[in-house]
Design a protein around this motif. Sequence first.
Motif, PDB file in Angstrom:
ATOM      1  N   GLN B 208       0.816  -1.212   0.000  1.00 59.10           N
ATOM      2  CA  GLN B 208       0.000   0.000   0.000  1.00 59.10           C
ATOM      3  C   GLN B 208       0.855   1.271   0.000  1.00 59.10           C
ATOM      4  O   GLN B 208       0.850   2.038  -0.936  1.00 59.10           O
ATOM      5  N   SER B 209       1.587   1.486   1.088  1.00 58.93           N
ATOM      6  CA  SER B 209       2.293   2.749   1.259  1.00 58.93           C
ATOM      7  C   SER B 209       3.530   2.845   0.369  1.00 58.93           C
ATOM      8  O   SER B 209       4.213   1.848   0.133  1.00 58.93           O
ATOM      9  N   ALA B 210       3.852   4.054  -0.085  1.00 59.51           N
ATOM     10  CA  ALA B 210       5.072   4.269  -0.867  1.00 59.51           C
ATOM     11  C   ALA B 210       6.315   4.091   0.004  1.00 59.51           C
ATOM     12  O   ALA B 210       7.423   4.024  -0.505  1.00 59.51           O
ATOM     13  N   ASN B 211       6.120   4.008   1.324  1.00 54.01           N
ATOM     14  CA  ASN B 211       7.252   3.758   2.221  1.00 54.01           C
ATOM     15  C   ASN B 211       7.529   2.278   2.382  1.00 54.01           C
ATOM     16  O   ASN B 211       8.621   1.880   2.752  1.00 54.01           O
ATOM     17  N   ASP B 212       6.517   1.459   2.134  1.00 58.00           N
ATOM     18  CA  ASP B 212       6.649   0.029   2.386  1.00 58.00           C
ATOM     19  C   ASP B 212       7.652  -0.675   1.456  1.00 58.00           C
ATOM     20  O   ASP B 212       8.370  -1.568   1.895  1.00 58.00           O
ATOM     21  N   PRO B 213       7.751  -0.288   0.160  1.00 55.05           N
ATOM     22  CA  PRO B 213       8.715  -0.991  -0.702  1.00 55.05           C
ATOM     23  C   PRO B 213      10.131  -0.986  -0.132  1.00 55.05           C
ATOM     24  O   PRO B 213      10.873  -1.951  -0.317  1.00 55.05           O
ATOM     25  N   ALA B 214      10.501   0.075   0.588  1.00 56.40           N
ATOM     26  CA  ALA B 214      11.850   0.133   1.152  1.00 56.40           C
ATOM     27  C   ALA B 214      12.096  -1.079   2.058  1.00 56.40           C
ATOM     28  O   ALA B 214      13.130  -1.742   1.957  1.00 56.40           O
TER      29      ALA B 214
END
Lengths: 575, 339
Positions: B208-214
């Motif tokens: 979901q979040s653009a922070n999660d791929p990290a």
Amino acid sequence: MRFSGVEAVGRLRAGSWRGFKALDPTLPVWVGAALFLVFLMVLPLGWIFVASLKGEEGFTLTGYSQVFTESAFLKAIWNTLIISFWVGVIAVLIGSLLGWLVTRTDLPCKKMVRALVMASFVTPPFLGAFAWTLLAGPNAGLLNKLYRSLTGSEEALFNIFTMEGLIFVMALYSFPYVFSMIANVCELISSDLEDAANILGASKLRVALTVTLPLTAPALVGGFILAFLHSLSLFGAPAILGLPAGLHTITTQIWALFQYPPRLDLAAAFSVPLLVATMLLIALQKKILGRRGYSTVGGKGGQRRLVQLGIFRLPVFALVLGIIALSVFLPYWILLKAALAKAWAQPLTWDNFTLENFKFAFFQYGDTQAAILNTFKLGILTATVGTVVAALIAYITNRQLLWGARYLTFFALAPLVVPGIVLAVGLFLAYARPPFVLYGTIWILFIAYLTKEMPIGFSQAETTFKSIHPELEDAGRILGANRLGVLRDVTAPLARAGLIATWCFIFIGVIRELSASILLFTPKSKVVSVVIFDLKEEGQIGVIAVLGILLLLVSFLVILAVQWAARGEILATRE
Amino acid sequence: MKKLFSFLLVISLCSWGAVSSAQDAAMIEAAKREGKVAWYTSLALPSSTALAHLFMNKYKGIEVEVHRSGSQRVLQRVMQEASAGIKNVDVSHTSDGGHFVLLKDKGLLMKYIPKGVEGFPEGFKDKEGFYYGMRATLSVIAHNPKIVSEKEAPKSWKELLDPKWRGKMVTAHPGYSGIIMTHVLALVNLYGWDYFKELANNKLHVVQSANDPAGVVASGERAVGANGAEYFYYKTMKQGNPIKIIYPKEGVPLVVSPTAIAKDAPHPNASKLFTDFIFTKEAQQMLADKEGLYTGHPGVTYPKDKPQLKDLKLLAADPAELEKKNAEIKKKFVEFFGA
């Protein structure tokens, strides 16, 4: 107004409307409780039907036609049916095996096995699903890494982000329902028939398959339906495991319809098939369990001998522990590790150790403090009010205090057929607009929880009252106490253990609730489960683990406290 | 005469300063009486908590309630509350510029020009003074160097379409993240919807979040991030995780995330004080140093190991276009990626 004692008792027992009305000044309490219950159920469900039919102007069926023609919606329905079916099958396999083993065999450490099944039951499925993303993510999942390093294989052993993975996890947290049904039945079946088969030369396996199994068949079907229903209504697990793989279920689709711009009409229309499906299933379950009955089961007359597992005793025990490992040991271990590690996928060495997650969760992130407070407030409040209402309603139906008491049973059990997220759609429609604006406060959650937990509370309270003979109350009434006085001074103390258990069930149900909360919270009225889900969407793994552990600890503490508090009485009522 | 003039000038400057600081003091007083500000924000949780604590240390007695969620969820909350007549939100902040066009249109924003935004570039300012860009970041490609060597790693958006990346990539979701919403619009404008249709054939893991791929790339769950917030990749990398960031030559989507005060903010003075604070050099420099963000503040310096925005080919998004295409982007994305 004077009656002879016998006459008074007779009238009370019969509990006829007319006799009662003339007698009892506490009538408003009973009527009030009954009306409250009806109001609780009718308002949200009514709104769903209205909203599902409401178009821009006037009534329309376009919501339904869109839901049943658009391929994305149909796919979600299909996914849900497939998943729930397999969850039901696997839950029955595991649940009945374990249920039979702990009641009818000489399996070692049965008490511990029961406690561990209880632990699986208490574990919120969304938390289990989250833990399994860390265990069996295809690449970083620790079990897959272990498998690769052991076999040198390039491939993953198991990808949890698939429909199979989702089914697997949901089954792990649905089997306790089947377990408790089967264990109850197995405890009642006497060994006579099995003995007869044995004497005629059947092997143990044959006896189990041809005698015991058919005897428990109604419970198996009932258990299947229960597990099916449970998985139908789950939201967290499909959202955590299904969405990353592009899989929608009915519940996640309803949730998606709430996103901006909200399509409440479609959400309502989409809730209706779910509602109808659960109603049909419950009716089916009733029919199956009701018709077959347990004619051979009835009573505790016969002897129950334990099946000797012989040389299989330890291997079977290992198998049981293996199953429990999947639902309890492994997930709890990975949660603990994730809570204490800087990088959860790396070994937990001293360098990788941190208490930062705890510090952040409890002291820095303001939302968690407020959410913990809200969760416990709601837990205690709902459990207390819920126990009182459930007790009053169960008392009315059990003692037939009002005309139509039977229908009250229906209303008290009705939420069983309403999945949490559907209830939330109804409550949102009912309470997010004037005249009742409860949305934005914790009261809308309170109503949701109270409604959702009513069936469990009611059945608990009902069982309790069944075991208390009315003659003690009659004595109290003859001595001049009114109904409420009798209930307070005579019945409630006798029912204490049962009511404490009711309280505990409701409390645990509330603090783990996600599927209704997810539509009803506002930032001001967040609860822990919602915070966990929020954090999951952002990938804050360590903090989720901390909050998950907190939820589990509190649940277990409550169970222990209740067992300790009610120890004496539970033993007493058993004997 | 000249002396007199400069004397007057000094006097007037002093009194102007005095008036202004008296106004400040009055606002701080009023803000303290209100006691708190409810901040609905899509800034990553650790970053938004850090900013809130910086404010709370400076203005003791005013609490910042951080309610962090994805941009689209923040909008959902704000709109749901508005439709139920609940007045809870003070300051909202998302990474979807379109949201602020919508909120302004619906009359849900308060006009407020924060102190010190005069020097900010045009792309950070609403012409009518309702919202201002609090931070900027990029949507980038990233990979885990332990799994994919720098040589093999994909260097451009187009390379992600190569079937050799099938099952090895992660994407965040425009139905949750404003950064990804902006990213999708920028790439659709560059390559058309076919790009995403083809990308979906590579079976991406959808978070979901653009922070999660990290986190997903760092743990090795997927080797390549097909998009994601550059600041969070950068932060995760700085914490010692195996991450390499790639700024594609075809252009990097620039995401400017506005902040605005709600028209019916229950704590208007605290909201203004907090908004002013957000745009101070102190706060903006902290976002740059500690959180790896870009800002519109002309005086802010950036870590040496990050590229300067002027050295990159940027793909800027028009808030009005974002607002217009929001529903379409969500729908198409779900159609291609399944959920």
